[in-house]
Scaffold this motif. Structure first.
Motif, PDB file in Angstrom:
ATOM      1  N   MET A  55      -8.109 -45.971  55.457  1.00  0.00           N
ATOM      2  CA  MET A  55      -8.714 -45.682  54.166  1.00  0.00           C
ATOM      3  C   MET A  55      -8.744 -46.923  53.281  1.00  0.00           C
ATOM      4  O   MET A  55      -9.746 -47.201  52.607  1.00  0.00           O
ATOM      5  N   ALA A  56      -7.642 -47.677  53.275  1.00  0.00           N
ATOM      6  CA  ALA A  56      -7.593 -48.894  52.460  1.00  0.00           C
ATOM      7  C   ALA A  56      -8.640 -49.907  52.936  1.00  0.00           C
ATOM      8  O   ALA A  56      -9.296 -50.565  52.117  1.00  0.00           O
ATOM      9  N   ASP A  57      -8.792 -50.022  54.266  1.00  0.00           N
ATOM     10  CA  ASP A  57      -9.809 -50.939  54.800  1.00  0.00           C
ATOM     11  C   ASP A  57     -11.216 -50.489  54.419  1.00  0.00           C
ATOM     12  O   ASP A  57     -12.073 -51.321  54.063  1.00  0.00           O
ATOM     13  N   ALA A  58     -11.467 -49.186  54.503  1.00  0.00           N
ATOM     14  CA  ALA A  58     -12.794 -48.670  54.163  1.00  0.00           C
ATOM     15  C   ALA A  58     -13.129 -48.927  52.694  1.00  0.00           C
ATOM     16  O   ALA A  58     -14.241 -49.347  52.365  1.00  0.00           O
ATOM     17  N   ILE A  59     -12.155 -48.708  51.814  1.00  0.00           N
ATOM     18  CA  ILE A  59     -12.387 -48.960  50.392  1.00  0.00           C
ATOM     19  C   ILE A  59     -12.644 -50.446  50.145  1.00  0.00           C
ATOM     20  O   ILE A  59     -13.544 -50.823  49.375  1.00  0.00           O
ATOM     21  N   LEU A  92     -16.768 -35.519  47.803  1.00  0.00           N
ATOM     22  CA  LEU A  92     -16.361 -36.924  47.731  1.00  0.00           C
ATOM     23  C   LEU A  92     -15.144 -37.182  48.613  1.00  0.00           C
ATOM     24  O   LEU A  92     -15.080 -38.207  49.311  1.00  0.00           O
ATOM     25  N   LEU A  93     -14.172 -36.281  48.604  1.00  0.00           N
ATOM     26  CA  LEU A  93     -12.981 -36.453  49.449  1.00  0.00           C
ATOM     27  C   LEU A  93     -13.353 -36.382  50.928  1.00  0.00           C
ATOM     28  O   LEU A  93     -12.841 -37.159  51.745  1.00  0.00           O
ATOM     29  N   ALA A  94     -14.244 -35.438  51.283  1.00  0.00           N
ATOM     30  CA  ALA A  94     -14.677 -35.332  52.684  1.00  0.00           C
ATOM     31  C   ALA A  94     -15.451 -36.571  53.112  1.00  0.00           C
ATOM     32  O   ALA A  94     -15.294 -37.064  54.242  1.00  0.00           O
ATOM     33  N   ALA A  95     -16.290 -37.105  52.216  1.00  0.00           N
ATOM     34  CA  ALA A  95     -17.035 -38.327  52.533  1.00  0.00           C
ATOM     35  C   ALA A  95     -16.086 -39.502  52.739  1.00  0.00           C
ATOM     36  O   ALA A  95     -16.275 -40.320  53.649  1.00  0.00           O
ATOM     37  N   ALA A  96     -15.055 -39.595  51.907  1.00  0.00           N
ATOM     38  CA  ALA A  96     -14.076 -40.672  52.063  1.00  0.00           C
ATOM     39  C   ALA A  96     -13.336 -40.539  53.384  1.00  0.00           C
ATOM     40  O   ALA A  96     -13.114 -41.536  54.095  1.00  0.00           O
ATOM     41  N   ALA A  97     -12.957 -39.314  53.745  1.00  0.00           N
ATOM     42  CA  ALA A  97     -12.285 -39.108  55.025  1.00  0.00           C
ATOM     43  C   ALA A  97     -13.213 -39.421  56.191  1.00  0.00           C
ATOM     44  O   ALA A  97     -12.775 -39.947  57.228  1.00  0.00           O
ATOM     45  N   SER A  98     -14.511 -39.126  56.024  1.00  0.00           N
ATOM     46  CA  SER A  98     -15.474 -39.374  57.087  1.00  0.00           C
ATOM     47  C   SER A  98     -15.620 -40.862  57.406  1.00  0.00           C
ATOM     48  O   SER A  98     -15.942 -41.229  58.535  1.00  0.00           O
ATOM     49  N   LEU A  99     -15.386 -41.713  56.407  1.00  0.00           N
ATOM     50  CA  LEU A  99     -15.472 -43.161  56.640  1.00  0.00           C
ATOM     51  C   LEU A  99     -14.419 -43.656  57.620  1.00  0.00           C
ATOM     52  O   LEU A  99     -14.594 -44.706  58.246  1.00  0.00           O
ATOM     53  N   THR A 100     -13.343 -42.915  57.771  1.00  0.00           N
ATOM     54  CA  THR A 100     -12.235 -43.372  58.621  1.00  0.00           C
ATOM     55  C   THR A 100     -12.287 -42.793  60.028  1.00  0.00           C
ATOM     56  O   THR A 100     -11.461 -43.156  60.866  1.00  0.00           O
ATOM     57  N   VAL A 101     -13.223 -41.879  60.302  1.00  0.00           N
ATOM     58  CA  VAL A 101     -13.263 -41.162  61.578  1.00  0.00           C
ATOM     59  C   VAL A 101     -14.339 -41.760  62.472  1.00  0.00           C
ATOM     60  O   VAL A 101     -15.469 -41.971  62.034  1.00  0.00           O
ATOM     61  N   GLY A 136     -23.833 -26.530  51.195  1.00  0.00           N
ATOM     62  CA  GLY A 136     -24.528 -27.042  52.373  1.00  0.00           C
ATOM     63  C   GLY A 136     -24.185 -28.483  52.656  1.00  0.00           C
ATOM     64  O   GLY A 136     -23.942 -28.865  53.819  1.00  0.00           O
ATOM     65  N   ALA A 137     -24.143 -29.320  51.631  1.00  0.00           N
ATOM     66  CA  ALA A 137     -23.771 -30.723  51.813  1.00  0.00           C
ATOM     67  C   ALA A 137     -22.355 -30.842  52.357  1.00  0.00           C
ATOM     68  O   ALA A 137     -22.084 -31.637  53.271  1.00  0.00           O
ATOM     69  N   LEU A 138     -21.431 -30.047  51.824  1.00  0.00           N
ATOM     70  CA  LEU A 138     -20.039 -30.106  52.273  1.00  0.00           C
ATOM     71  C   LEU A 138     -19.909 -29.681  53.729  1.00  0.00           C
ATOM     72  O   LEU A 138     -19.173 -30.314  54.513  1.00  0.00           O
ATOM     73  N   LEU A 139     -20.615 -28.631  54.133  1.00  0.00           N
ATOM     74  CA  LEU A 139     -20.541 -28.166  55.519  1.00  0.00           C
ATOM     75  C   LEU A 139     -21.024 -29.232  56.501  1.00  0.00           C
ATOM     76  O   LEU A 139     -20.419 -29.447  57.554  1.00  0.00           O
ATOM     77  N   VAL A 140     -22.118 -29.912  56.161  1.00  0.00           N
ATOM     78  CA  VAL A 140     -22.660 -30.922  57.071  1.00  0.00           C
ATOM     79  C   VAL A 140     -21.719 -32.126  57.163  1.00  0.00           C
ATOM     80  O   VAL A 140     -21.494 -32.666  58.256  1.00  0.00           O
ATOM     81  N   VAL A 141     -21.150 -32.570  56.055  1.00  0.00           N
ATOM     82  CA  VAL A 141     -20.214 -33.700  56.085  1.00  0.00           C
ATOM     83  C   VAL A 141     -18.987 -33.345  56.919  1.00  0.00           C
ATOM     84  O   VAL A 141     -18.532 -34.142  57.752  1.00  0.00           O
ATOM     85  N   CYS A 142     -18.439 -32.149  56.727  1.00  0.00           N
ATOM     86  CA  CYS A 142     -17.272 -31.730  57.512  1.00  0.00           C
ATOM     87  C   CYS A 142     -17.630 -31.574  58.991  1.00  0.00           C
ATOM     88  O   CYS A 142     -16.829 -31.924  59.872  1.00  0.00           O
ATOM     89  N   ALA A 143     -18.828 -31.053  59.274  1.00  0.00           N
ATOM     90  CA  ALA A 143     -19.258 -30.937  60.669  1.00  0.00           C
ATOM     91  C   ALA A 143     -19.403 -32.309  61.316  1.00  0.00           C
ATOM     92  O   ALA A 143     -19.080 -32.494  62.496  1.00  0.00           O
ATOM     93  N   ASP A 144     -19.878 -33.288  60.558  1.00  0.00           N
ATOM     94  CA  ASP A 144     -20.014 -34.639  61.098  1.00  0.00           C
ATOM     95  C   ASP A 144     -18.643 -35.248  61.379  1.00  0.00           C
ATOM     96  O   ASP A 144     -18.479 -36.001  62.354  1.00  0.00           O
ATOM     97  N   ILE A 145     -17.662 -34.945  60.552  1.00  0.00           N
ATOM     98  CA  ILE A 145     -16.294 -35.404  60.829  1.00  0.00           C
ATOM     99  C   ILE A 145     -15.807 -34.831  62.150  1.00  0.00           C
ATOM    100  O   ILE A 145     -15.239 -35.539  62.993  1.00  0.00           O
ATOM    101  N   LEU A 146     -16.040 -33.532  62.367  1.00  0.00           N
ATOM    102  CA  LEU A 146     -15.649 -32.900  63.623  1.00  0.00           C
ATOM    103  C   LEU A 146     -16.402 -33.512  64.799  1.00  0.00           C
ATOM    104  O   LEU A 146     -15.820 -33.767  65.863  1.00  0.00           O
TER     105      LEU A 146
END
Length: 354
Positions: free
Chosen positions: A53-57, A37-46, A305-315
């Motif tokens: 983050m405030a705008d995304a929320i 959930l934290l990685a997904a929230a961070a991904s919204l800003t990248v 697996g879900a966490l790795l893909v979300v973090c990879a998408d952030i990168l």
């Protein structure tokens, strides 16, 4: 529900129906879910469009509108995040199932040829039937993966083949299909070859609400495998002979596990392309976080697996302005150092135990 200690001294949660769950596995799965959930929230800003983050929320709270920020969050990033979570969970779940089935820690959809079967079928569609509607792509991928699965069942036998036989024949099938894929790429027009090569590297670039709606039903069909196949996979971890001694019907459960693996793999490949090495890494990383078996191992592997893909998408999106980076390559860049580190730590732990 009561909390008690198992024979090995570890705390377990025991339910009225006889179901027992290790408390450590519940804590690990809860922690992984929170990190996702934290990685997904961070991904919204990248991305190329700056979003705080405030705008995304606020955009998520108020719903989509005509602004550029709303388009970036609702139409681009949110579908990618959700698709990454589902696809990552699917590939990792398949890897965990196949490793138990083959009794080999290196087994995954790519190594057994399932991914390659789906990918070859899709390449044939892309080259010879480019106008085929997108809704047919998962069916084509499923047909290719099932063909490989049926071939594996026929070649290794329905019940008496060991895990090594399944792995070796899978490698042979995967190598043969890779040759067909190479021929298709060599003899197609350059612009088509470039587009196919980008897709073959694994990418969430095409993720949209439409593709997510196409993928989700296939994912939903495969998820019950966690409930129905968990006990069988726990038996297979002990070997075929012990599984039969425990009452497992190999002639039934092996084909069911293969078909389920094909279903999840084919849907994932049709959605984002092959994600190399994810099916191998995720179960091992999950095992390092909390050693488990059966259903718990499947759930933890899916979460990793879900966490790795979300973090990879952030990168991937963080470097998009300077370097086009496929999601599959980003997964390898992030996951392989973690994979090597965990293997070293596990070896050191064993040496200290001796």
């Amino acid at each position: 529900m009561t909390v008690t200690r198992a024979l090995d001294g570890r705390l377990i949660m025991r339910f009225a129906g006889g179901l027992t769950i290790r408390l450590a596995d519940v804590v690990a799965l809860s922690g992984l879910s929170l990190v996702i959930l934290l990685a997904a929230a961070a991904s919204l800003t990248v991305g190329s469009t700056p979003v705080g983050m405030a705008d995304a929320i606020g955009i998520l709270w108020h719903g989509p509108d005509a602004s550029d920020l709303s388009f970036a969050v609702w139409d681009v990033r949110l579908p990618r995040i959700l698709m990454g979570i589902l696809v990552g969970a699917s590939v990792a779940l398949t890897g965990a199932m196949l490793q138990s089935l083959a009794q080999n820690p290196l087994a995954d959809p790519g190594l057994l040829g399932l991914s390659q079967g789906s990918m070859t079928a899709l390449l044939v569609i892309f080259v010879f039937l480019p106008g085929l509607p997108q809704g047919w792509l998962p069916l084509a991928a499923l047909a290719g993966g099932l063909a490989v699965g049926v071939l594996l069942v026929i070649l290794v036998g329905r019940a008496n083949a060991g895990g090594m036989a399944i792995l070796l024949i899978g490698i042979a099938v995967e190598t043969s299909l890779s040759s067909v894929t190479s021929i298709l790429l060599l003899y197609t027009p350059p612009e088509v070859s470039l587009a196919l090569a980008d897709w073959m590297a694994g990418s969430l670039f095409r993720a949209s609400w439409q593709s997510l709606a196409t993928f989700t039903p296939w994912f939903a069909l495969g998820v019950p495998a966690i409930l129905f196949l968990g006990r069988a996979l726990r038996s297979y971890d002990l070997g075929d002979q012990m599984a039969m001694a425990l009452g497992e019907t190999l002639s039934f459960s092996k084909p069911v596990i293969l078909v389920t693996a094909v279903l999840l793999t084919s849907a994932a490949v049709s959605a984002v392309g092959p994600l190399a090495f994810l099916g191998v890494m995720a179960p091992h990383l999950a095992n390092f976080i909390s050693p488990a078996s059966g259903r718990a191992r499947l759930l933890l592997s899916a979460a990793v697996g879900a966490l790795l893909v979300v973090c990879a998408d952030i990168l991937t999106r963080g470097l998009a302005g300077e370097l086009p980076l496929p999601t599959g390559l980003a997964i390898v860049i992030l996951g392989v150092p973690m994979f090597i580190t965990t293997l070293r730590l596990r070896s050191a732990r064993r040496m200290r135990g001796q």
